[in-house]
Structure formats: C-alpha cells, structure tokens
Design a protein around this motif. Structure first.
Motif, PDB file in Angstrom:
ATOM      1  N   SER A   3       0.843  -1.200   0.000  1.00  0.00           N
ATOM      2  CA  SER A   3       0.000   0.000   0.000  1.00  0.00           C
ATOM      3  C   SER A   3       0.874   1.245   0.000  1.00  0.00           C
ATOM      4  O   SER A   3       2.103   1.167   0.138  1.00  0.00           O
ATOM      5  N   LYS A   4       0.235   2.398  -0.144  1.00  0.00           N
ATOM      6  CA  LYS A   4       0.949   3.655   0.080  1.00  0.00           C
ATOM      7  C   LYS A   4       1.393   3.689   1.547  1.00  0.00           C
ATOM      8  O   LYS A   4       0.729   3.102   2.404  1.00  0.00           O
ATOM      9  N   PRO A   5       2.486   4.398   1.834  1.00  0.00           N
ATOM     10  CA  PRO A   5       2.949   4.457   3.230  1.00  0.00           C
ATOM     11  C   PRO A   5       1.879   5.042   4.147  1.00  0.00           C
ATOM     12  O   PRO A   5       1.208   6.010   3.807  1.00  0.00           O
ATOM     13  N   ILE A   6       1.739   4.417   5.306  1.00  0.00           N
ATOM     14  CA  ILE A   6       0.789   4.872   6.326  1.00  0.00           C
ATOM     15  C   ILE A   6       1.602   5.524   7.442  1.00  0.00           C
ATOM     16  O   ILE A   6       2.446   4.868   8.063  1.00  0.00           O
ATOM     17  N   PRO A   7       1.383   6.816   7.687  1.00  0.00           N
ATOM     18  CA  PRO A   7       2.160   7.455   8.759  1.00  0.00           C
ATOM     19  C   PRO A   7       1.681   7.005  10.139  1.00  0.00           C
ATOM     20  O   PRO A   7       0.480   6.953  10.392  1.00  0.00           O
ATOM     21  N   ALA A   8       2.625   6.660  10.999  1.00  0.00           N
ATOM     22  CA  ALA A   8       2.282   6.222  12.360  1.00  0.00           C
ATOM     23  C   ALA A   8       2.800   7.194  13.414  1.00  0.00           C
ATOM     24  O   ALA A   8       2.486   7.068  14.587  1.00  0.00           O
ATOM     25  N   GLY A   9       3.633   8.172  12.986  1.00  0.00           N
ATOM     26  CA  GLY A   9       4.114   9.202  13.896  1.00  0.00           C
ATOM     27  C   GLY A   9       5.093   8.684  14.929  1.00  0.00           C
ATOM     28  O   GLY A   9       5.922   7.823  14.652  1.00  0.00           O
ATOM     29  N   HIS A  10       4.965   9.248  16.134  1.00  0.00           N
ATOM     30  CA  HIS A  10       5.807   8.820  17.259  1.00  0.00           C
ATOM     31  C   HIS A  10       5.322   7.430  17.671  1.00  0.00           C
ATOM     32  O   HIS A  10       4.170   7.269  18.065  1.00  0.00           O
ATOM     33  N   THR A  11       6.204   6.455  17.558  1.00  0.00           N
ATOM     34  CA  THR A  11       5.773   5.058  17.615  1.00  0.00           C
ATOM     35  C   THR A  11       6.660   4.240  18.534  1.00  0.00           C
ATOM     36  O   THR A  11       7.876   4.448  18.575  1.00  0.00           O
ATOM     37  N   TYR A  12       6.039   3.312  19.237  1.00  0.00           N
ATOM     38  CA  TYR A  12       6.820   2.316  19.968  1.00  0.00           C
ATOM     39  C   TYR A  12       6.863   1.047  19.121  1.00  0.00           C
ATOM     40  O   TYR A  12       5.808   0.470  18.808  1.00  0.00           O
ATOM     41  N   MET A  13       8.061   0.643  18.728  1.00  0.00           N
ATOM     42  CA  MET A  13       8.198  -0.621  18.000  1.00  0.00           C
ATOM     43  C   MET A  13       8.265  -1.735  19.032  1.00  0.00           C
ATOM     44  O   MET A  13       9.193  -1.811  19.834  1.00  0.00           O
ATOM     45  N   ILE A  14       7.263  -2.608  18.996  1.00  0.00           N
ATOM     46  CA  ILE A  14       7.155  -3.663  20.006  1.00  0.00           C
ATOM     47  C   ILE A  14       8.190  -4.750  19.740  1.00  0.00           C
ATOM     48  O   ILE A  14       8.854  -5.240  20.645  1.00  0.00           O
ATOM     49  N   PHE A  15       8.283  -5.105  18.481  1.00  0.00           N
ATOM     50  CA  PHE A  15       9.190  -6.182  18.064  1.00  0.00           C
ATOM     51  C   PHE A  15       9.357  -6.060  16.561  1.00  0.00           C
ATOM     52  O   PHE A  15       8.380  -5.840  15.857  1.00  0.00           O
ATOM     53  N   GLY A  16      10.558  -6.210  16.097  1.00  0.00           N
ATOM     54  CA  GLY A  16      10.763  -6.166  14.650  1.00  0.00           C
ATOM     55  C   GLY A  16      11.828  -7.150  14.226  1.00  0.00           C
ATOM     56  O   GLY A  16      12.716  -7.506  15.007  1.00  0.00           O
ATOM     57  N   ASN A  17      11.700  -7.599  13.013  1.00  0.00           N
ATOM     58  CA  ASN A  17      12.746  -8.404  12.380  1.00  0.00           C
ATOM     59  C   ASN A  17      13.177  -7.673  11.115  1.00  0.00           C
ATOM     60  O   ASN A  17      12.323  -7.198  10.366  1.00  0.00           O
ATOM     61  N   ALA A  18      14.466  -7.579  10.921  1.00  0.00           N
ATOM     62  CA  ALA A  18      14.971  -6.928   9.715  1.00  0.00           C
ATOM     63  C   ALA A  18      16.059  -7.793   9.105  1.00  0.00           C
ATOM     64  O   ALA A  18      16.945  -8.278   9.823  1.00  0.00           O
ATOM     65  N   THR A  19      15.964  -7.986   7.804  1.00  0.00           N
ATOM     66  CA  THR A  19      16.986  -8.721   7.063  1.00  0.00           C
ATOM     67  C   THR A  19      17.845  -7.710   6.324  1.00  0.00           C
ATOM     68  O   THR A  19      17.319  -6.813   5.654  1.00  0.00           O
TER      69      THR A  19
END
Lengths: 130, 184
Positions: B93-109
């Motif tokens: 999708s088009k990017p959805i702005p989330a603003g000031h955000t807490y990243m709970i958990f992420g995986n990045a390759t």
C-alpha cells in the motif's frame, strides 16, 4: 507431553537462511529447511514474510483464521525439535498483521499457513549435549 | 473478510501467481557458525542507517536482526492488499504514517538490493501515536530513533550472500541467498 528434562545444555551450531516460496506451508517449510540443511534441533533467529491467510490456535483450542492476502508476519519465534517418533516438529509462535494492519497473535497451526509471496527465515542449529 | 474463530480446521488456499511455477520451493544456504552482535540504534539516526553503517564497519553486510523494542519518530509502514493492477498477487500500500511510535518487536533482514546497495527488509509490530497496535512492512529510512538507544540482536550471515533479484513466479524482486561471489 513427553518432555521431562527442564534444562538442556548445548551449544549453537550452523546458521541457515532460506527463502521459502509461495503456497508452501510456513511450519512444514521450516521443518523441510531443517531436512535440507541437516539440522535436527534449531531455533528461529529471524523471520519475516507474508501468508495467503493465517491460522493460529486459540486459548480454548479453536482456530483463529485471519483472511488475506496478504497477512504479514511481523513477529516470529520458535524452534524445531525431533518428535518422539523421530520426525521433525517445528513449533512456531508469532504476531501477524492483516491487509489493514490489524494484528493478531498465537501459535501457527501446521499445514494451514500458506506463504503468499515469500518467507525469509534464519535458523540457528542447536546442538544439545547428549 | 474479517477474522473468524472456528472449531473446524480451515482449508488452506493455493493462490495462482503470474509467473511460471518454480519447482525449487526452498532456496537455502548455510554457514558453518553463527556470529552474533549486540547493536544499539543510536538516537537521531534512521533505522536503516543505524543498522547498515555500524555493521558495515565491522564487515557485516548480510544479517538477520531482531529489533528488541523502542521508540521511533516518523514511522511509516505499508500493508499488503491484493494488487489492483494485477501484476502480482499483492502490492504494498501507500505508506501509512504512524508518527511517534513504539516498536514492540521487529525483524529486519540486511542484504543487497538489485543495484548492489544495502537493503533492509523489515516487518514489525508497532504501537502508533494514536495508541493503536498495528503491524506491517516498515520503511526503515523514515524511522528515526527517538531519545533512547534501541537494542538489536544481530546474527551475521557469512559464507553466502543475500541479494535482491527478480523472481519470475511472483513477478517482484525478492531477497534470495546466493553463494559468495569472488568479485562482489
């Protein structure tokens, strides 16, 4: 539950990365990756990708179906262990996001989580001390 | 369609992709030993730069990483609905702005893009500025680490490469493992 040992000593071994293709099952795909690389025990070190639809177990023994496509895998943890009959068994748990970004979590049900576009996974071999 | 809870096992769907079915369903490579790094994403840098630059400095260009939670500014994410153009099964999708955000958990390759530059593919669960918990594909160059460093566990992928390449079956570019090239 046949597991009776609370602490298992061991060390980490080899690291495998795979791209698993569309329509393969997430859970059995991880088991097949272990077959391909000769791992008998492994931990998931990182994973992301998408599912056609997701199916997770619920706390009361039912099935939570999250329709896609695509349902994005946004968190995944788990391990692969040999079963009592010698077969390989992956137990994967995680959080997914539906096509509107709404999130759901639970254990992935084997056979019911077909990959949509791709699944990238890194496994690290676990070598238990016998 | 909305989520449903059922007592009956659902039937998984097999989707038809635009390209020819590739009989190789699992592309995998391995290294003989894992190398691990604990990385801190420093305040003021993007998620992309915070991963790519420090790891490049210690010779890591391919890795699987776990982002262990923290605050970001300017987060944008994409979801993956069906491709209305019909070029692939889904399209971001088009990017959805989330603003000031807490990243709970992420995986990045961490890999290489088609043009050879660093590429970070990241999915994460986030708590957005509006308080909603959401998830999706994170645009790592727009996410700026907030006041506190964010810990990341890095598993280096050595002895092979992760390169983005066009996948004829799905008709999109995807990260795939390749045996190391001598001349880069």
């Amino acid at each position: 539950m046949g597991e009776t040992i609370a602490v298992e000593n061991g060390s980490m071994g080899r690291v495998a990365y795979a791209r698993i293709a569309p329509n393969e099952d997430l859970v059995q795909g991880v088991e097949k990756l272990c077959l391909a690389e000769g791992f008998r025990n492994a931990f998931v070190r990182g994973a992301l990708g998408s599912l056609v639809d997701a199916c997770m177990g619920t706390i009361d023994g039912k099935y939570l179906q999250i329709p896609g496509p695509a349902v994005e895998i946004v968190s995944l943890a788990g391990e692969v262990r040999p079963g009592e009959d010698g077969s390989l068994r992956a137990a994967l748990t995680g959080v997914v996001a539906d096509p509107e970004g709404n999130v759901y979590g639970g254990p992935f049900v084997a056979g019911l989580n077909p990959i949509c576009m791709t699944f990238e996974v890194t496994l690290e071999e676990w070598l238990p001390v016998k | 369609m909305k989520r449903v809870v059922t007592t009956q096992l659902p039937r998984p769907r097999t989707l038809i992709h635009p390209g020819r079915f590739n009989p190789v369903r699992i592309q995998s490579l391995r290294s003989s030993k894992g190398r691990h790094v604990r990385l801190a994403l420093l305040p003021g840098v993007s998620l992309f730069d915070g991963l790519v630059k420090p790891l490049a400095d210690i010779g890591i260009t391919f890795a699987s990483t776990t982002i262990l939670g923290g605050y970001f500014e300017g987060v944008q994410y994409c979801v993956a609905p069906p491709d209305q153009q019909g070029r692939a099964v889904i399209a971001y999708s088009k990017p959805i702005p989330a603003g000031h955000t807490y990243m709970i958990f992420g995986n990045a390759t961490l890999g290489k893009s088609i043009n050879g530059s660093p590429l970070v593919h990241c999915h994460a669960a986030i708590c957005t500025e509006s308080g909603e918990v959401k998830g999706g594909h994170i645009l790592t160059e727009t996410c700026i680490v907030s006041r506190n460093p964010i810990p990341v566990l890095v598993t280096s992928l050595d002895e092979f490469e992760l390169r983005q390449a066009y996948d004829p079956e799905t008709n999109i570019p995807l990260l795939q493992p390749y045996k190391e090239t001598i001349n880069g």
